[in-house]
Motif scaffolding. Structure first.
Motif, mmCIF file in Angstrom:
data_model
loop_
_atom_site.group_PDB
_atom_site.id
_atom_site.type_symbol
_atom_site.label_atom_id
_atom_site.label_comp_id
_atom_site.label_asym_id
_atom_site.label_seq_id
_atom_site.Cartn_x
_atom_site.Cartn_y
_atom_site.Cartn_z
ATOM 1 N N GLY A 258 0.779 -1.233 0.000
ATOM 2 C CA GLY A 258 0.000 0.000 0.000
ATOM 3 C C GLY A 258 0.806 1.276 0.000
ATOM 4 N N ALA A 259 2.075 1.211 0.365
ATOM 5 C CA ALA A 259 2.889 2.424 0.427
ATOM 6 C C ALA A 259 3.531 2.789 -0.904
ATOM 7 C CB ALA A 259 3.985 2.264 1.489
ATOM 8 N N TRP A 260 3.278 2.004 -1.968
ATOM 9 C CA TRP A 260 4.000 2.212 -3.226
ATOM 10 C C TRP A 260 3.022 2.210 -4.395
ATOM 11 C CZ3 TRP A 260 8.739 3.318 -1.684
ATOM 12 C CH2 TRP A 260 9.150 2.819 -0.446
ATOM 13 N N ARG A 261 3.246 3.083 -5.331
ATOM 14 C CA ARG A 261 2.452 3.081 -6.556
ATOM 15 C C ARG A 261 3.380 3.178 -7.757
ATOM 16 N NH1 ARG A 261 0.990 8.462 -4.470
ATOM 17 N NH2 ARG A 261 1.896 10.074 -5.830
ATOM 18 N N SER A 262 2.858 2.765 -8.903
ATOM 19 C CA SER A 262 3.697 2.646 -10.099
ATOM 20 C C SER A 262 3.936 3.963 -10.802
ATOM 21 C CB SER A 262 3.060 1.655 -11.084
ATOM 22 O OG SER A 262 1.779 2.126 -11.497
ATOM 23 N N GLY A 263 3.141 4.968 -10.516
ATOM 24 C CA GLY A 263 3.297 6.263 -11.165
ATOM 25 C C GLY A 263 2.354 7.263 -10.537
ATOM 26 N N SER A 264 2.250 8.440 -11.151
ATOM 27 C CA SER A 264 1.409 9.504 -10.610
ATOM 28 C C SER A 264 0.840 10.337 -11.744
ATOM 29 C CB SER A 264 2.218 10.429 -9.688
ATOM 30 O OG SER A 264 2.837 9.712 -8.642
ATOM 31 N N GLN A 265 -0.398 10.765 -11.559
ATOM 32 C CA GLN A 265 -0.975 11.746 -12.477
ATOM 33 C C GLN A 265 -0.166 13.035 -12.390
ATOM 34 O OE1 GLN A 265 -5.286 12.254 -12.224
ATOM 35 N NE2 GLN A 265 -5.035 14.459 -12.538
ATOM 36 N N THR B 103 -3.022 5.521 -9.108
ATOM 37 C CA THR B 103 -2.033 6.476 -9.637
ATOM 38 C C THR B 103 -2.665 7.786 -10.070
ATOM 39 O OG1 THR B 103 -2.218 5.559 -11.866
ATOM 40 C CG2 THR B 103 -0.549 4.586 -10.415
ATOM 41 N N GLY B 104 -3.981 7.891 -9.977
ATOM 42 C CA GLY B 104 -4.668 9.124 -10.361
ATOM 43 C C GLY B 104 -5.139 9.889 -9.148
ATOM 44 N N TRP B 105 -5.689 11.076 -9.408
ATOM 45 C CA TRP B 105 -6.251 11.899 -8.335
ATOM 46 C C TRP B 105 -7.783 11.862 -8.437
ATOM 47 C CZ3 TRP B 105 -1.913 11.486 -6.473
ATOM 48 C CH2 TRP B 105 -0.735 11.988 -7.026
#
Length: 531
Positions: free
Chosen positions: A195-202, A271-273
């Motif tokens: 849960g503390a990691w994501r593959s990218g960001s918007q 990865t989105g908002w």
């Protein structure tokens, strides 16, 4: 020998309640001694002594004295200060008041006293006169979102210092959301392993926003959080933790799919908002899971208040899932959407049983009796939520997005980076009054105070947080400290521009200049979404 010119007695931010300048000055040198309240003495010697090079030796009757004398003063966190050519005498209601007096002295010594180490030698001077000071509100806060973009622990500690420098006393840490889970929980390792990691960001906002395929994440160990709490306590700041339920939980569901409405579905950390439709189910096992989470939260955070979130909870999955519909009927609820209030109430009652007060965003008022007595409502969708909370017998914190969301754009400047949300200038923030004029008579005491919100969807570095927060957080500090009738923006602007921004610059704060962003503070090509 280099002798820094002192600031005038009325150059403090937030402005003291009363100021009576005198024409003399007090000279501090290698022979100046200090005495009194231990925490204030230690902080002043370490921080101001380290910047000025003054030894500030302790003595029984020091030239600078901090005394706690509660019966003589206005109330909690208040202090009275007299500066004469012979020395400084501080009388404080409590150790917090003594600390704020020490912060005031640091401001009066000028920007040089805000550096990490000595850059000039020789004596330093203070203006003479008398100050009396006390806060308007007991809750003077700032919310910092660590879920959307993680900040290293050292930056959280630095943010604590900045709050204390402005006599703010609450740091509300947003530790969990769809885009990241930031608090280690013993026995539940996947919350941070997954849960503390994501593959990218918007990247940016609006229909032309792009995606940055750069992994992002991080979390705080229990020891990290205990250190933050301890450091904040040294600065008389309460750290209020937030674990958001039953929405804004995609990171938790990605970690443990059994928490969601479809235990066979595998989700990624978002990865989105925006607002994810993925919510917690209402099984008793999920309630027990989050009781366990909150038990760990209260073991780390001594704050009397714990935030359970409760905002932006779509009911779509509950309405479309057979088991959730059955569960709502088993519980005697009128519709699946009522699971929102049912879940929140279970968490709030659990916290009450642990001796804590639940804080929730104002949607909790629409969630079917979610709040037990003693709970607090954070009014973010305007001020109506706060007024409704007060009418229902709850305390409230006024933090409307239209007024005090510091991630929102602060100017119509064409190069304003990632312009989102409402336009709220420095003057707008300074003019805000947290107590609505149409509050019923006798109810204003239920407005505990106000807090700025710093959401970090578009603040992906410490420098971006600095830019969004300062100098508007200086204005919010004055709103929280002074009554509306005691504030004057023109006078505040002069204090800020002439004296306070040089202090922040000496401290290394990457604030937004009053006339617009520096070239390296812009974000060319990253779209915003103004409102």
């Amino acid at each position: 020998m280099n002798h820094e010119t002192p600031c005038p007695l009325n150059a403090v931010v937030p402005r003291p309640a009363t100021v009576h300048p005198r024409p003399e000055t007090l000279v501090l040198d290698a022979d100046t001694t200090i005495a009194g309240e231990a925490d204030a003495v230690r902080w002043f010697r370490e921080t101001v002594g380290g910047a000025t090079g003054l030894p500030l030796r302790e003595a029984r009757n020091g030239h600078i004295t901090f005394r706690v004398t509660p019966g003589e003063l206005h109330g909690p966190e208040s202090y009275r200060m007299s500066i004469t050519p012979e020395g400084v005498s501080v009388r404080a209601h409590d150790p917090a008041g003594a600390h704020y007096a020490a912060q005031t002295l640091r401001q009066l010594l000028g920007a040089g006293a805000w550096r990490e180490s000595v850059v000039r030698t020789g004596p330093w001077t203070l203006p003479c006169g008398e100050l009396e000071d006390h806060p308007r509100f007991s809750w003077r806060g700032c919310h910092l979102d660590l879920a959307r973009h993680f900040l290293p622990k050292r930056e959280v500690l630095r943010f604590v210092e900045l709050l204390a420098a402005h006599k703010l006393n609450v740091l509300h840490l947003h530790l969990t959301d769809d885009q990241g889970w930031r608090i280690e929980v013993p026995g539940l390792p996947r919350l941070t392993e997954v849960g503390a990691w994501r593959s990218g960001s918007q990247l940016g906002a609006g229909p032309t926003a792009e995606h940055l395929a750069r992994p992002h994440g991080g979390y705080y160990t229990s020891e990290d959080l205990l250190e933050i709490v301890s450091y904040a306590a040294e600065h008389h700041i309460t750290v209020v933790p937030e674990v958001d339920v039953p929405g804004h939980c995609q990171a938790a569901i990605a970690s443990y799919p059994r928490l969601g409405t479809d235990p066979h579905r595998r989700l990624d950390v978002w990865t989105g908002w925006g607002v994810s439709e993925h919510v917690l189910n209402a099984e008793e096992s999920t309630v027990d899971f989050f009781r366990r989470v909150f038990d760990h939260v209260v073991s780390v955070f001594p704050s009397p208040v714990v935030c359970v979130g409760g905002d932006e909870v779509p009911a779509t999955e509950w309405e479309n899932d057979r088991r959730c519909r059955e569960r709502s009927r088993e519980l005697g609820l009128p519709e699946p959407a009522a699971l929102h209030g049912w879940f929140l109430r279970r968490m709030a009652e659990h916290l009450r049983d642990r001796g804590r007060r639940a804080l929730g965003w104002d949607e909790v008022l629409d969630a079917g009796g979610a709040l037990p007595s003693g709970s607090i409502v954070a009014s973010w969708r305007g001020e109506e939520g706060g007024k409704r909370a007060v009418a229902a017998g709850h305390d409230t914190i006024m933090c409307p997005e239209q007024e005090v969301y510091l991630d929102h754009r602060q100017a119509d400047h064409p190069e304003e980076p990632v312009p989102v949300g409402y336009l709220r200038t420095l003057e707008d923030v300074h003019d805000y009054d947290p107590v609505p004029s149409d509050m019923p008579d006798g109810s204003a005491h239920r407005v505990l105070g106000t807090q700025a919100q710093v959401w970090t969807e578009h603040l992906d570095s410490p420098s971006r947080v600095d830019y969004a927060a300062f100098p508007r957080l200086c204005a919010l500090a004055e709103v929280a400290w002074l009554s509306a009738r005691a504030r004057n923006f023109t006078e505040f602007h002069r204090r800020l521009a002439t004296y306070h921004l040089p202090r922040l610059e000496a401290l290394g704060v990457e604030f937004r200049p009053l006339d617009g962003p520096r070239p390296w503070q812009t974000r060319p090509g990253v779209p915003g979404k103004p409102r």
